[in-house]
Design a protein around this motif. Structure first.
Motif, short mmCIF file in Angstrom:
data_model
loop_
_atom_site.label_atom_id
_atom_site.label_comp_id
_atom_site.label_asym_id
_atom_site.label_seq_id
_atom_site.Cartn_x
_atom_site.Cartn_y
_atom_site.Cartn_z
N GLU A 67 1.36 2.92 -4.58
CA GLU A 67 0.39 4.29 -4.85
C GLU A 67 1.05 5.19 -5.84
O GLU A 67 0.56 5.77 -6.91
N LYS A 69 3.34 4.19 -8.22
CA LYS A 69 3.06 3.37 -9.41
C LYS A 69 1.91 3.25 -10.09
O LYS A 69 1.51 3.25 -11.23
N ALA A 70 0.59 3.29 -9.17
CA ALA A 70 -0.63 3.18 -9.88
C ALA A 70 -1.33 4.42 -10.68
O ALA A 70 -0.53 5.50 -10.45
N PRO A 71 -2.10 3.97 -11.53
CA PRO A 71 -2.46 5.15 -12.41
C PRO A 71 -3.21 6.10 -11.52
O PRO A 71 -3.73 6.04 -10.72
N ALA A 72 -3.46 7.38 -12.32
CA ALA A 72 -4.18 8.39 -11.54
C ALA A 72 -5.52 8.12 -11.33
O ALA A 72 -6.23 7.21 -12.28
N LEU A 73 -6.20 8.34 -10.29
CA LEU A 73 -7.38 7.94 -9.88
C LEU A 73 -8.65 8.84 -10.74
O LEU A 73 -8.25 10.02 -11.10
N LEU B 44 -4.24 -3.08 -6.54
CA LEU B 44 -4.63 -2.31 -7.74
C LEU B 44 -5.93 -2.56 -8.17
O LEU B 44 -6.66 -1.72 -8.85
N GLN B 48 -9.55 1.72 -7.49
CA GLN B 48 -10.40 2.60 -8.43
C GLN B 48 -11.85 2.47 -7.66
O GLN B 48 -12.71 3.27 -7.41
#
Lengths: 259, 218
Positions: A67, A69-73, B44, B48
């Motif tokens: 989380e 590392k993940a891009p912003a939602l 990942l 989203q």
């Protein structure tokens, strides 16, 4: 107390509720009476739960790292139509269905004779004699658009205004072309006898024959066609073809053909 | 005559991208084998879509939706681990959405129950002590597990965490061996059972010796 492999297998199967009744009863009896065995079994169960908790915790940590590392939602509000797309598609389909049903209603199915008459119908060109005096709209509907339903009405109106029987002739032909033969027949019967249309009598009779066919008067239609076939008419081959077709379609002909 | 039950899935449609499902199933196998990269890929991939869906359908904040996603993903991993999910039929996202929905429904039900049972809840200090003991217990298990041999750790992993039968453990450990001899196979499986029994029992004794010495849950 030490647990052997057999005990461990039995306990694991028991916890999954997969043990046979006899074995289950024996194991439950032992658990109730043997305190050491019960304590060891409890410990084993706690240990296995603990092992699973450890793995769950490891995964949790792993997901927490992911989380980071993940891009912003990007939580955007979906467009209204995305929310209601199923409803929209359903309503659209209903509208299309309604339109289709209505259009089907407006175009009644032709019977066999009407279908033959409509197939044989050909456009009768508008005579130049009245071209200059006729309103462009009626000519356009008849000559260019071939919209015989509207053309029939337009020609009827013109006839009422001018009392020129030429318009009556074209109204009747348009009526035959738009499958309204019942309107055309009395007019064509009169015009076929009229001296004014002497030069095009065979044409008038041809449309009268198609009109009879359209209202199911097949015998009358054949009589006229047989009469027409004795002349050297520009529709000669068409007339013969139609006679052959009508004779072939008559019930008597069908029976004899079957035999 | 028994009628065959037909279950229609996306796979039955000719335009459906079968290669996508093959990818999903190969990822499933990799996750089951403990491949961290596969976990990352799936996490990942669906993040989203999942969060977008739940944030607006269930009116959740970003933190809440992320927490729900992680909980759902944990359930997914557990289900894969114990073989509850053998095949990905319609993609990862529908699978995760289904889990998320169930979690929310269970949560809502529990919240309603809590309103009635709030007086019976443990006092805060007792709950904290319980959590501390739980934490210490897990640390002991982890420490003793690390002291075990690699073979034992593998057997415990396959049996307890992956929930495999002894026969499946044998196949897992010897993928290329195809034993035709029934008695030889039975002996080999029996050997695994005894070996696993010794390993787990040794771990149990060591862990609970330490638990008794440290005075946990007293």
């Amino acid at each position: 107390m030490e647990l052997n492999a057999k005990d461990i297998t039995l306990l694991e199967t028991y916890w999954k509720a997969e043990l046979a009744e006899q074995e289950r009863n024996a194991l439950e009896e032992r658990l109730n009476t043997d305190v050491d065995f019960r304590e060891a079994a409890n410990e084993l169960q706690q240990l296995q739960k603990g092992l699973r908790d450890i793995q769950r915790r490891q995964w949790k940590n792993q997901l927490a790292q992911l989380e980071q590392k993940a891009p912003a939602l990007e939580l955007t509000k979906p467009a209204w139509w995305k929310k209601w797309w199923i409803l929209l598609i359903g309503v659209s389909l209903l509208i299309v269905l309604a339109i289709w049903l209505l259009s089907k209603e407006r175009k009644p199915q032709l019977n066999e004779n009407q279908a033959i008459a409509q197939a044989a119908f050909d456009h009768f060109p508008y005579y130049g004699a009245t071209l200059g005096t006729s309103p462009q709209e009626a000519i356009r509907l008849y000559e260019e658009d071939h919209d015989y339903v509207k053309a029939e009405q337009a020609m009827q109106t013109l006839f009422q205004e001018t009392q020129d029987s030429t318009y009556l002739l074209y109204a009747a032909i348009a009526a035959v072309g738009s499958n309204q033969a019942e309107k055309a027949i009395p007019v064509l019967e009169q015009l076929a006898k009229s001296a004014r249309f002497e030069t095009i009598r065979e044409d008038v009779e041809w449309y009268l024959a198609l009109g009879y066919l359209g209202v199911g008067e097949k015998k009358l239609a054949i009589d006229i066609l047989l009469h027409l076939s004795t002349f050297q008419h520009h529709k000669h081959s068409q007339i013969r073809k139609l006679i052959a077709q009508l004779k072939l379609n008559s019930p008597d002909e069908r029976k004899s053909k079957k035999k | 005559m028994a009628r065959k039950k037909i279950r229609l899935t996306l796979l039955h449609f000719p335009y459906f991208d079968h290669s996508m499902m093959q990818d999903a199933n190969s990822l499933l196998l990799r996750i089951r084998a403990g491949d961290d990269r596969a976990i990352e890929e799936v996490y990942l991939l669906c993040r989203q879509g999942f969060c977008q869906n739940f944030a607006y359908k269930w009116n959740l904040s970003t933190d809440q939706v992320l927490e729900l996603y992680q909980e759902s993903f944990l359930v997914l991993l557990e289900s894969i681990q114990i073989g509850k999910i053998q095949e990905v039929r319609q993609g990862w996202l529908p699978l995760l959405k289904g889990i998320g929905r169930n979690l929310l429904l269970v949560q809502n039900r529990q919240t309603k129950q809590l309103k009635f049972e709030s007086e019976e809840l443990l006092p805060n200090t007792a709950a904290e002590n319980e959590a501390n003991d739980e934490e210490a217990f897990l640390q002991i298990i982890q420490a003793e597990l690390d002291n075990l041999g690699e073979k034992c750790r593998e057997l415990i992993d396959l049996r307890v965490l992956k929930d495999l039968s002894y026969k499946a453990i044998y196949s897992w450990l010897n993928p290329s061996q195809n034993t035709q001899d029934e008695s030889a196979l039975a002996t080999a499986i029996g050997g695994i059972r005894v070996q696993y029994g010794r390993c787990i029992d040794r771990l149990r004794e060591k862990v609970f010796d330490r638990v008794k010495n440290t005075g946990l849950w007293n």
